[in-house]
Write a protein that holds these residues in place. Structure first.
Motif, PDB file in Angstrom:
ATOM      1  N   LEU A 250       0.827  -1.211   0.000  1.00 22.07           N
ATOM      2  CA  LEU A 250       0.000   0.000   0.000  1.00 22.07           C
ATOM      3  C   LEU A 250       0.862   1.262   0.000  1.00 22.07           C
ATOM      4  O   LEU A 250       0.492   2.274  -0.604  1.00 22.07           O
ATOM      5  CB  LEU A 250      -0.936  -0.005   1.212  1.00 22.07           C
ATOM      6  N   MET A 251       2.017   1.205   0.668  1.00 23.76           N
ATOM      7  CA  MET A 251       2.921   2.362   0.649  1.00 23.76           C
ATOM      8  C   MET A 251       3.418   2.627  -0.775  1.00 23.76           C
ATOM      9  O   MET A 251       3.560   3.779  -1.196  1.00 23.76           O
ATOM     10  CB  MET A 251       4.110   2.122   1.574  1.00 23.76           C
ATOM     11  N   GLN A 252       3.676   1.570  -1.519  1.00 27.54           N
ATOM     12  CA  GLN A 252       4.106   1.726  -2.912  1.00 27.54           C
ATOM     13  C   GLN A 252       3.007   2.371  -3.750  1.00 27.54           C
ATOM     14  O   GLN A 252       3.271   3.246  -4.591  1.00 27.54           O
ATOM     15  CB  GLN A 252       4.481   0.364  -3.491  1.00 27.54           C
ATOM     16  N   GLU A 253       1.764   1.935  -3.517  1.00 28.62           N
ATOM     17  CA  GLU A 253       0.642   2.503  -4.260  1.00 28.62           C
ATOM     18  C   GLU A 253       0.428   3.975  -3.914  1.00 28.62           C
ATOM     19  O   GLU A 253       0.185   4.811  -4.797  1.00 28.62           O
ATOM     20  CB  GLU A 253      -0.633   1.706  -3.964  1.00 28.62           C
ATOM     21  N   LEU A 254       0.523   4.297  -2.640  1.00 30.28           N
ATOM     22  CA  LEU A 254       0.385   5.698  -2.215  1.00 30.28           C
ATOM     23  C   LEU A 254       1.473   6.554  -2.846  1.00 30.28           C
ATOM     24  O   LEU A 254       1.222   7.675  -3.306  1.00 30.28           O
ATOM     25  CB  LEU A 254       0.449   5.788  -0.689  1.00 30.28           C
ATOM     26  N   ASN A 255       2.679   6.035  -2.859  1.00 33.15           N
ATOM     27  CA  ASN A 255       3.800   6.792  -3.421  1.00 33.15           C
ATOM     28  C   ASN A 255       3.611   7.024  -4.923  1.00 33.15           C
ATOM     29  O   ASN A 255       3.945   8.100  -5.446  1.00 33.15           O
ATOM     30  CB  ASN A 255       5.104   6.035  -3.172  1.00 33.15           C
ATOM     31  N   ARG A 256       3.052   6.028  -5.618  1.00 32.65           N
ATOM     32  CA  ARG A 256       2.801   6.178  -7.055  1.00 32.65           C
ATOM     33  C   ARG A 256       1.819   7.319  -7.318  1.00 32.65           C
ATOM     34  O   ARG A 256       2.027   8.143  -8.221  1.00 32.65           O
ATOM     35  CB  ARG A 256       2.265   4.860  -7.620  1.00 32.65           C
ATOM     36  N   GLU A 257       0.741   7.390  -6.544  1.00 37.64           N
ATOM     37  CA  GLU A 257      -0.246   8.453  -6.738  1.00 37.64           C
ATOM     38  C   GLU A 257       0.338   9.815  -6.385  1.00 37.64           C
ATOM     39  O   GLU A 257       0.061  10.818  -7.068  1.00 37.64           O
ATOM     40  CB  GLU A 257      -1.484   8.183  -5.876  1.00 37.64           C
ATOM     41  N   ALA A 258       1.162   9.870  -5.342  1.00 40.24           N
ATOM     42  CA  ALA A 258       1.781  11.138  -4.954  1.00 40.24           C
ATOM     43  C   ALA A 258       2.727  11.631  -6.047  1.00 40.24           C
ATOM     44  O   ALA A 258       2.794  12.841  -6.329  1.00 40.24           O
ATOM     45  CB  ALA A 258       2.544  10.962  -3.638  1.00 40.24           C
ATOM     46  N   ASN A 259       3.443  10.727  -6.676  1.00 38.89           N
ATOM     47  CA  ASN A 259       4.347  11.107  -7.769  1.00 38.89           C
ATOM     48  C   ASN A 259       3.563  11.638  -8.963  1.00 38.89           C
ATOM     49  O   ASN A 259       3.987  12.614  -9.614  1.00 38.89           O
ATOM     50  CB  ASN A 259       5.199   9.908  -8.199  1.00 38.89           C
ATOM     51  N   THR A 260       2.418  11.016  -9.252  1.00 40.50           N
ATOM     52  CA  THR A 260       1.587  11.487 -10.362  1.00 40.50           C
ATOM     53  C   THR A 260       1.048  12.880 -10.066  1.00 40.50           C
ATOM     54  O   THR A 260       1.041  13.763 -10.945  1.00 40.50           O
ATOM     55  CB  THR A 260       0.407  10.518 -10.601  1.00 40.50           C
ATOM     56  N   LEU A 261       0.605  13.083  -8.845  1.00 41.42           N
ATOM     57  CA  LEU A 261       0.133  14.416  -8.457  1.00 41.42           C
ATOM     58  C   LEU A 261       1.232  15.457  -8.622  1.00 41.42           C
ATOM     59  O   LEU A 261       1.004  16.564  -9.106  1.00 41.42           O
ATOM     60  CB  LEU A 261      -0.342  14.396  -6.997  1.00 41.42           C
ATOM     61  N   SER A 262       2.421  15.085  -8.206  1.00 40.51           N
ATOM     62  CA  SER A 262       3.546  16.009  -8.301  1.00 40.51           C
ATOM     63  C   SER A 262       3.838  16.378  -9.746  1.00 40.51           C
ATOM     64  O   SER A 262       4.110  17.540 -10.069  1.00 40.51           O
ATOM     65  CB  SER A 262       4.787  15.378  -7.663  1.00 40.51           C
ATOM     66  N   SER A 263       3.756  15.387 -10.638  1.00 37.27           N
ATOM     67  CA  SER A 263       4.036  15.650 -12.056  1.00 37.27           C
ATOM     68  C   SER A 263       2.964  16.536 -12.693  1.00 37.27           C
ATOM     69  O   SER A 263       3.217  17.219 -13.690  1.00 37.27           O
ATOM     70  CB  SER A 263       4.138  14.331 -12.819  1.00 37.27           C
ATOM     71  N   LYS A 264       1.746  16.544 -12.126  1.00 34.73           N
ATOM     72  CA  LYS A 264       0.660  17.348 -12.674  1.00 34.73           C
ATOM     73  C   LYS A 264       0.506  18.698 -11.985  1.00 34.73           C
ATOM     74  O   LYS A 264      -0.356  19.492 -12.373  1.00 34.73           O
ATOM     75  CB  LYS A 264      -0.665  16.573 -12.562  1.00 34.73           C
ATOM     76  N   SER A 265       1.302  18.939 -10.973  1.00 40.45           N
ATOM     77  CA  SER A 265       1.190  20.201 -10.243  1.00 40.45           C
ATOM     78  C   SER A 265       1.568  21.371 -11.147  1.00 40.45           C
ATOM     79  O   SER A 265       2.583  21.331 -11.845  1.00 40.45           O
ATOM     80  CB  SER A 265       2.092  20.185  -9.009  1.00 40.45           C
ATOM     81  N   GLN A 266       0.739  22.406 -11.133  1.00 41.69           N
ATOM     82  CA  GLN A 266       0.969  23.558 -12.000  1.00 41.69           C
ATOM     83  C   GLN A 266       1.139  24.853 -11.225  1.00 41.69           C
ATOM     84  O   GLN A 266       1.293  25.916 -11.827  1.00 41.69           O
ATOM     85  CB  GLN A 266      -0.217  23.700 -12.983  1.00 41.69           C
ATOM     86  N   ASP A 267       1.082  24.776  -9.908  1.00 45.49           N
ATOM     87  CA  ASP A 267       1.327  25.983  -9.112  1.00 45.49           C
ATOM     88  C   ASP A 267       2.071  25.600  -7.852  1.00 45.49           C
ATOM     89  O   ASP A 267       2.197  24.424  -7.504  1.00 45.49           O
ATOM     90  CB  ASP A 267       0.015  26.701  -8.794  1.00 45.49           C
ATOM     91  N   SER A 268       2.589  26.590  -7.148  1.00 41.97           N
ATOM     92  CA  SER A 268       3.438  26.346  -5.982  1.00 41.97           C
ATOM     93  C   SER A 268       2.687  25.672  -4.843  1.00 41.97           C
ATOM     94  O   SER A 268       3.240  24.853  -4.101  1.00 41.97           O
ATOM     95  CB  SER A 268       4.057  27.662  -5.485  1.00 41.97           C
ATOM     96  N   VAL A 269       1.396  26.003  -4.699  1.00 43.55           N
ATOM     97  CA  VAL A 269       0.610  25.414  -3.610  1.00 43.55           C
ATOM     98  C   VAL A 269       0.451  23.914  -3.820  1.00 43.55           C
ATOM     99  O   VAL A 269       0.695  23.108  -2.909  1.00 43.55           O
ATOM    100  CB  VAL A 269      -0.779  26.092  -3.512  1.00 43.55           C
ATOM    101  N   SER A 270       0.048  23.514  -5.018  1.00 43.09           N
ATOM    102  CA  SER A 270      -0.124  22.085  -5.315  1.00 43.09           C
ATOM    103  C   SER A 270       1.205  21.341  -5.210  1.00 43.09           C
ATOM    104  O   SER A 270       1.264  20.212  -4.724  1.00 43.09           O
ATOM    105  CB  SER A 270      -0.702  21.902  -6.717  1.00 43.09           C
TER     106      SER A 270
END
Length: 292
Positions: A250-270
């Motif tokens: 589950l930690m691996q799955e959580l980390n995968r989603e966090a990495n995807t979010l990071s790659s899609k972040s378009q502003d400093s807050v996100s």
């Protein structure tokens, strides 16, 4: 109940023959790997010892050691083989008569001669009889320590899960505002580019480009999966069996989603929230390695 794989236990017991001491140390390991160190007189117990370990533990590198000390009354009398000493002296004198030189045997050399000193067999049966029951007490003590440590780990993981859920909520609130702002920014930029491509901007091309960019900003699935994984972590923590491997997945799955979010972040807050997510997940992942 959640159990840590890092623990220590020590049990000492006495009987009429003497005392014995079990010491058990365990650390994290992918599988159950027992290491057993026994005095020679207790080697016959190793098979039963392994069965006991498997009964109480499922994972971890486990080092088990046994020491014993006999009471003086159980060590037996020390006997001197007088006949052998006399024969040694006779042989020694015969050699000296032939070579006419050399030193005589010292007392320590005579005592160290095989067979000169004999002792009665040690009676270890009382200690052997209590060895397994004593080991079981040590294993129970180890389990108690593991459960105490496991409870602390569970509280830490629960705390991190709550913080992750809060970040996900904040991202859900923030994303629509950010999407509108980014939409207007990109629309202006694309219009400028289209003006360069043609005298009259193509509205359909503009809409196409905006659709592609909007797709990059769509993180609803990632946020939903984060919520799902956090809910699963919470459920797994309540199980009675060993859950370390499941939590690690589950930690691996959580980390995968966090990495995807990071790659899609378009502003400093996100971006900052994505970093916070990865920090929290990494903190949990490190501790999950210690969970049975």
């Amino acid at each position: 109940m959640l159990k840590s794989m890092t623990a220590f236990a020590r049990v000492q017991e006495t009987c009429d023959s003497g005392s014995l001491t079990w010491e058990i140390r365990s650390v994290n390991h992918r599988y159950l790997e027992p290491g057993i160190k026994l005095p020679e007189d207790f080697k016959r117990l190793e098979t039963d010892i392994r069965k006991l370990i498997a009964k109480y533990l499922e994972r971890g590198k486990v080092d088990i050691g046994l020491r014993y000390k006999l009471d003086e009354s159980s060590t037996g009398d020390i006997n001197l083989n007088s006949d052998l000493v006399r024969r040694l002296r006779v042989v020694e004198q015969s050699v000296l008569d032939i070579v006419h030189e050399g030193q005589t045997l010292s007392v320590s050399e005579i005592l160290s001669w095989p067979g000169v000193i004999t002792d009665q067999p040690k009676d270890l049966s009382p200690l052997i009889n209590i060895a397994l029951s004593s080991l079981e007490k040590a294993l129970q003590q180890l389990i108690e320590t593991r459960e105490t440590e496991g409870k602390a780990l569970g509280e830490m993981i629960t705390n991190r899960c709550e913080k992750i859920s809060e970040i996900v909520k904040q991202l859900r609130v923030h994303r629509p505002v950010m999407v509108i702002a980014m939409h207007e920014k990109w629309k202006t930029n694309l219009n400028d580019k289209l003006q360069q491509w043609a005298e009259s901007a193509s509205e359909s091309r503009l809409e196409q480009e905006l659709a592609i960019l909007a797709q990059k900003l769509d993180v609803d699935e990632e946020l939903d999966r984060l919520d799902t994984h956090i809910a699963e972590v919470t459920n797994v923590l309540k199980r009675k069996e060993a859950v370390g491997r499941r939590l690690d997945f589950l930690m691996q799955e959580l980390n995968r989603e966090a990495n995807t979010l990071s790659s899609k972040s378009q502003d400093s807050v996100s971006t900052q929230w994505s970093v916070d997510l990865k920090v929290l997940i990494e903190q949990m992942r490190e501790q999950v390695q210690n969970i049975e």
